[in-house]
Scaffold this motif. Structure first.
Motif, PDB file in Angstrom:
ATOM      1  N   GLY A  13      64.322  91.114  23.533  1.00 47.76           N
ATOM      2  CA  GLY A  13      63.567  90.053  23.028  1.00 47.76           C
ATOM      3  C   GLY A  13      63.587  89.038  23.416  1.00 47.76           C
ATOM      4  N   ASP A  14      63.519  88.674  24.403  1.00 47.46           N
ATOM      5  CA  ASP A  14      62.747  87.468  25.485  1.00 47.46           C
ATOM      6  C   ASP A  14      62.050  87.798  25.610  1.00 47.46           C
ATOM      7  N   SER A  15      61.424  86.323  25.792  1.00 46.02           N
ATOM      8  CA  SER A  15      60.243  85.735  25.415  1.00 46.02           C
ATOM      9  C   SER A  15      59.289  85.407  27.067  1.00 46.02           C
ATOM     10  N   ILE A  16      57.936  87.196  26.990  1.00 40.60           N
ATOM     11  CA  ILE A  16      57.040  87.011  28.129  1.00 40.60           C
ATOM     12  C   ILE A  16      56.089  86.416  27.942  1.00 40.60           C
ATOM     13  N   ILE A  17      55.621  85.873  29.567  1.00 39.14           N
ATOM     14  CA  ILE A  17      54.130  86.201  29.402  1.00 39.14           C
ATOM     15  C   ILE A  17      53.635  87.136  30.414  1.00 39.14           C
ATOM     16  N   TYR A  18      52.738  88.098  29.688  1.00 41.13           N
ATOM     17  CA  TYR A  18      52.019  89.359  30.761  1.00 41.13           C
ATOM     18  C   TYR A  18      50.923  89.266  31.560  1.00 41.13           C
ATOM     19  N   ASN A  19      50.550  89.393  32.552  1.00 41.46           N
ATOM     20  CA  ASN A  19      49.502  89.764  33.090  1.00 41.46           C
ATOM     21  C   ASN A  19      48.703  91.040  32.820  1.00 41.46           C
ATOM     22  N   ILE A  20      47.969  90.914  32.225  1.00 39.99           N
ATOM     23  CA  ILE A  20      47.288  92.875  31.662  1.00 39.99           C
ATOM     24  C   ILE A  20      45.876  93.024  32.413  1.00 39.99           C
ATOM     25  N   GLU A  21      45.654  93.935  33.349  1.00 44.71           N
ATOM     26  CA  GLU A  21      44.373  93.989  33.882  1.00 44.71           C
ATOM     27  C   GLU A  21      43.749  94.356  32.603  1.00 44.71           C
ATOM     28  N   LEU A  22      42.471  95.104  32.222  1.00 43.11           N
ATOM     29  CA  LEU A  22      41.638  95.576  31.600  1.00 43.11           C
ATOM     30  C   LEU A  22      40.711  95.885  32.586  1.00 43.11           C
ATOM     31  N   GLU A  23      40.542  96.763  31.793  1.00 38.96           N
ATOM     32  CA  GLU A  23      38.793  97.792  32.460  1.00 38.96           C
ATOM     33  C   GLU A  23      38.843  99.343  31.524  1.00 38.96           C
ATOM     34  N   LEU A  24      37.750 100.049  31.975  1.00 37.43           N
ATOM     35  CA  LEU A  24      37.434 101.204  31.339  1.00 37.43           C
ATOM     36  C   LEU A  24      38.573 102.062  31.724  1.00 37.43           C
ATOM     37  N   LYS A  25      38.413 102.968  30.409  1.00 38.15           N
ATOM     38  CA  LYS A  25      39.439 103.794  31.290  1.00 38.15           C
ATOM     39  C   LYS A  25      38.736 104.870  31.706  1.00 38.15           C
ATOM     40  N   GLY A  26      39.236 106.056  32.497  1.00 38.34           N
ATOM     41  CA  GLY A  26      38.704 106.872  33.808  1.00 38.34           C
ATOM     42  C   GLY A  26      38.107 107.608  33.084  1.00 38.34           C
ATOM     43  N   GLU A  27      38.270 108.190  32.129  1.00 35.40           N
ATOM     44  CA  GLU A  27      37.307 109.990  31.707  1.00 35.40           C
ATOM     45  C   GLU A  27      36.335 109.033  30.971  1.00 35.40           C
ATOM     46  N   SER A  28      36.259 107.562  30.617  1.00 38.38           N
ATOM     47  CA  SER A  28      34.187 107.546  30.469  1.00 38.38           C
ATOM     48  C   SER A  28      33.634 107.309  31.531  1.00 38.38           C
ATOM     49  N   HIS A  29      33.761 106.884  32.451  1.00 35.36           N
ATOM     50  CA  HIS A  29      33.218 106.871  33.933  1.00 35.36           C
ATOM     51  C   HIS A  29      33.409 107.062  35.158  1.00 35.36           C
ATOM     52  N   SER A  30      32.372 107.952  35.844  1.00 31.40           N
ATOM     53  CA  SER A  30      32.857 108.275  37.277  1.00 31.40           C
ATOM     54  C   SER A  30      32.269 108.305  38.498  1.00 31.40           C
ATOM     55  N   GLY A 130      37.720  97.900  48.975  1.00 31.72           N
ATOM     56  CA  GLY A 130      37.849  97.364  49.789  1.00 31.72           C
ATOM     57  C   GLY A 130      38.470  95.845  50.105  1.00 31.72           C
ATOM     58  N   GLY A 131      38.240  95.069  49.207  1.00 30.79           N
ATOM     59  CA  GLY A 131      38.128  93.356  49.220  1.00 30.79           C
ATOM     60  C   GLY A 131      38.625  93.269  47.950  1.00 30.79           C
ATOM     61  N   LYS A 132      39.445  91.716  48.339  1.00 34.68           N
ATOM     62  CA  LYS A 132      40.594  91.655  47.421  1.00 34.68           C
ATOM     63  C   LYS A 132      39.849  90.876  45.715  1.00 34.68           C
ATOM     64  N   PRO A 133      40.203  91.770  44.943  1.00 35.71           N
ATOM     65  CA  PRO A 133      40.004  91.814  43.270  1.00 35.71           C
ATOM     66  C   PRO A 133      40.151  90.290  43.130  1.00 35.71           C
ATOM     67  N   LYS A 134      39.213  89.816  42.417  1.00 30.44           N
ATOM     68  CA  LYS A 134      39.306  88.201  41.983  1.00 30.44           C
ATOM     69  C   LYS A 134      39.363  88.836  40.199  1.00 30.44           C
ATOM     70  N   GLY A 135      40.577  87.122  39.990  1.00 27.84           N
ATOM     71  CA  GLY A 135      41.036  88.198  38.453  1.00 27.84           C
ATOM     72  C   GLY A 135      40.105  87.108  37.909  1.00 27.84           C
ATOM     73  N   ARG A 136      39.920  88.143  37.017  1.00 22.86           N
ATOM     74  CA  ARG A 136      39.465  86.722  36.107  1.00 22.86           C
ATOM     75  C   ARG A 136      39.869  86.584  34.565  1.00 22.86           C
ATOM     76  N   VAL A 137      40.713  85.829  33.514  1.00 20.50           N
ATOM     77  CA  VAL A 137      41.404  85.383  32.593  1.00 20.50           C
ATOM     78  C   VAL A 137      40.468  86.001  31.446  1.00 20.50           C
TER      79      VAL A 137
END
Length: 281
Positions: A13-30, A130-137
């Protein structure tokens, strides 16, 4: 890396702020090639039927993300291919690149969902392993994910589901009443992977904002904007989960933790090891 900040309550029941990574699911690309060069094309590009997105009129600086989806559909009208290519840098200082085969986006449901898919493939093409990912909100509201979702449409969907039990007649009624896009929307957003990166107590975050407010610095304004985006994203998520409950009788449940992902990977690997031992025996 695309990051969706979101305010939500945890199981306690605690109010939390989440950082959530969004990406295409693995099965959609190879990945189909590593450390290669395709003559006539460069890294960080999208290619459909031999046409480069980077060299097309659709590649407008600071243009909307749905331009990439429009590009794919335009150059795939006649051939109707199921996949397109994305090239990414092999690593930061390399002249070579990796090539991915990616599923074509489905037919247009809304401009907002095209923006979501377009953002995902733009993020993917700019990835540097291999590079450090740059986050975009990412703001789901600014992308327009819920622009076509209204209370009247949700009420009408609820009424149809409650009254009509036959699936075929139900689908026809949804189409006739202009609410079938609500179902295709919640089904569409499930094509993406949502992984929790980290969290902070909302109260702690608000304390930081209060501390910086009088200074009114750039940092304060950026954090305030981030907080407003987190609340907007929760509003959109609530709408999606309401629709999912009406249709399928349960919350939409899109988000998973990294810990859960790792456990799943380990389980899959363990299963494969057991199968290999059986084959060897």
């Amino acid at each position: 890396m695309m990051v969706i900040p979101m305010v939500n309550k945890n199981r306690k029941g605690d109010s939390i702020i989440y950082n959530i990574e969004l990406e295409l699911k693995g099965e959609s690309h190879s990945k189909i090639k590593e450390g290669t060069i395709i003559k006539g094309y460069e890294e960080s590009d999208i290619i459909i039927n031999g046409t480069s997105y980077n060299n097309s009129v659709f590649n407008i600086p600071n243009g909307e993300a749905n331009k990439t989806v429009n590009f794919l559909r335009y150059f795939n009208t006649k051939s109707n291919k199921k996949n397109f290519l994305i090239t990414t840098k092999e690593y930061p200082d390399s002249n070579l690149y990796d090539v991915y085969s990616v599923e074509m986006p489905p037919r247009k449901i809304s401009g907002g969902l095209d923006n979501l898919y377009g953002s995902a493939i733009l993020d993917m093409k700019n990835e540097i392993p291999g590079g450090k990912p740059k986050g975009r909100v990412i703001s789901l509201k600014k992308l327009g994910i819920d622009r076509h979702i209204t209370e009247n449409k949700i009420d009408k969907l609820k009424e149809i589901i409650a009254v009509e039990k036959n699936e075929e007649r139900r689908q026809n009624l949804m189409q006739l009443n202009g609410v079938s896009d609500l179902q295709t929307t919640v089904d569409y957003v499930k094509k993406f992977k949502y992984t929790i990166l980290n969290t902070i107590q909302e109260e702690q975050f608000k304390n930081i904002l209060d501390f910086l407010e009088l200074a009114n610095t750039k940092e304060y304004k950026n954090l305030l904007k981030y907080y407003e985006t987190a609340k907007d994203n929760m509003d959109v998520y609530k709408k999606l989960t309401r629709i999912n409950k009406i249709l399928y009788g349960k919350p939409i449940d899109l988000i998973e933790s990294k810990k859960k992902s790792k456990v799943l990977v380990k389980t899959i690997e363990k299963t494969k090891d057991m199968e290999n031992k059986k084959d060897a025996a």
